[in-house]
Design a protein around this motif. Sequence first.
Motif, PDB file in Angstrom:
ATOM      1  N   ARG A  57     -13.500  32.486  34.039  1.00 46.63           N
ATOM      2  CA  ARG A  57     -14.546  32.391  33.008  1.00 46.63           C
ATOM      3  C   ARG A  57     -15.460  33.616  32.915  1.00 46.63           C
ATOM      4  NH1 ARG A  57     -16.316  29.728  29.017  1.00 46.63           N
ATOM      5  NH2 ARG A  57     -14.453  28.436  29.174  1.00 46.63           N
TER       6      ARG A  57
ATOM      7  N   ALA B 192     -11.994  23.968  34.990  1.00 47.68           N
ATOM      8  CA  ALA B 192     -10.904  24.517  34.168  1.00 47.68           C
ATOM      9  C   ALA B 192      -9.528  24.437  34.849  1.00 47.68           C
ATOM     10  CB  ALA B 192     -11.210  25.968  33.790  1.00 47.68           C
TER      11      ALA B 192
ATOM     12  N   SER C 265     -10.473  25.650  29.090  1.00 44.10           N
ATOM     13  CA  SER C 265     -10.524  27.106  28.912  1.00 44.10           C
ATOM     14  C   SER C 265      -9.308  27.627  28.156  1.00 44.10           C
ATOM     15  CB  SER C 265     -10.624  27.799  30.270  1.00 44.10           C
ATOM     16  OG  SER C 265     -11.924  27.670  30.790  1.00 44.10           O
TER      17      SER C 265
END
Length: 404
Positions: A226, A248, A46
């Motif tokens: 996210r 992530a 990410s």
Amino acid sequence: MPQTPSSVMRTYARQPVSFTRGDGARLWDDEGKEYLDGIAGIAVTSLGHCHPEVARVVAEQAGTLMHTSNVFRIAWQEQLGERLCAVANMEKAFFCNSGAEANEAALKIARLHGHGKGVSLPQIMVMDNAFHGRTLATLSATDNPSKKVGFDPLMPGFVRVPYDDIAAVKEAARHTPGIVAVLIEPVQGEGGIRMASANYLKALRAICDEQGWLLMLDEIQCGMGRTGAWFAHQHAGIVPDVMTVAKALGNGFPIGACLARGVAADLFSPGLHGTTFGGNPLACHVGYTVLEVMAREKMPQRAAALGQRLLAGLQEALSAHPNVVAIRGAGLMLGIEMNCPCADLVGRALHEQRLLITVTRDTIIRLLPAMVCTEAQIDDIVARIARLLFSRPPEQSAAASIPI
Ligand SMILES: *Cc1c(COP(=O)(O)O)cnc(C)c1O
């Protein structure tokens, strides 16, 4: 490059491309060709490929201390636990190396909770279309026939209900004895980017409180900023009893965590659970750094803003496309649902558009770009998807989608 490497088990239908270098949302293959990454290693990188601070910590910690064993205190593990629990409103963490392992810990916590209440055969409620991992227990909790066939006997102790359907939960509460916990993804990733409504999650929280069930959220894919909040359930204003994270958290370095609060946080005692590698100084220092960078750079807010841009861009570019049924998602977790199988688009996007995408459930194009994408890169993803879809229709074969 051959499609099937001879030295590696055929667990994936691999694209015949191999990347040798990455930077942010860009990747280069072994022929030097440049690609735009629309999936970030399936919601893993990410902060982008080779984030400089993460890369520096990997190198520094590897040269300081990598592993000691959980029979000793590990300062980075304790610091990461504190920091992760602070953003997640949780109290305690168990660190492991993957999402499936984090869910295994959650399932064991649920069973301990049940036995503690005198339930000898505890049942855990799970959802239609769920994905929780590939170990036998998490596969049993998963609802995808293509991933389960051939592995019977699976594990008993799961009750499945339709997703985002509170009446079904109430019905099961009335008729199924022994339920002790619910395991659910607030946003189903592998299941096709489906979102549980805020009202549903609030009602589910209330039923769990009434019944004494643990509310266990799998935020392995939708967590860590996210969807535009640190964790997807925070949009609904609820707090779970148990939450699992992975993907992530290490930006590519393997790490997972099972977080808990209240009674669920104190069910494990020495001997009941463990791991050799989990929570080592290297993985935890990396996880700590990822959290620090995400907080400093306000990554959840960035994901929300970029996600809106991506969604609006796709809606405008694809509004006239005859095969596009719906475009949905939250933050940088988006799905484009097609009215026909479209798994061939993964390879075509790669070769024709130099764009990495995935297709899930045969008909849903899934986008999970890095939160460090520039606005220009988000617009570029939209442009490449539009060129891909308008150049010619999908082949309508349900072949090689890339499974998680
Ligand atoms: C990826 C994923 C898992 C499994 O994680 P692994 O690290 O592959 O074991 C579990 N749940 C969800 C929602 C996921 O997206």
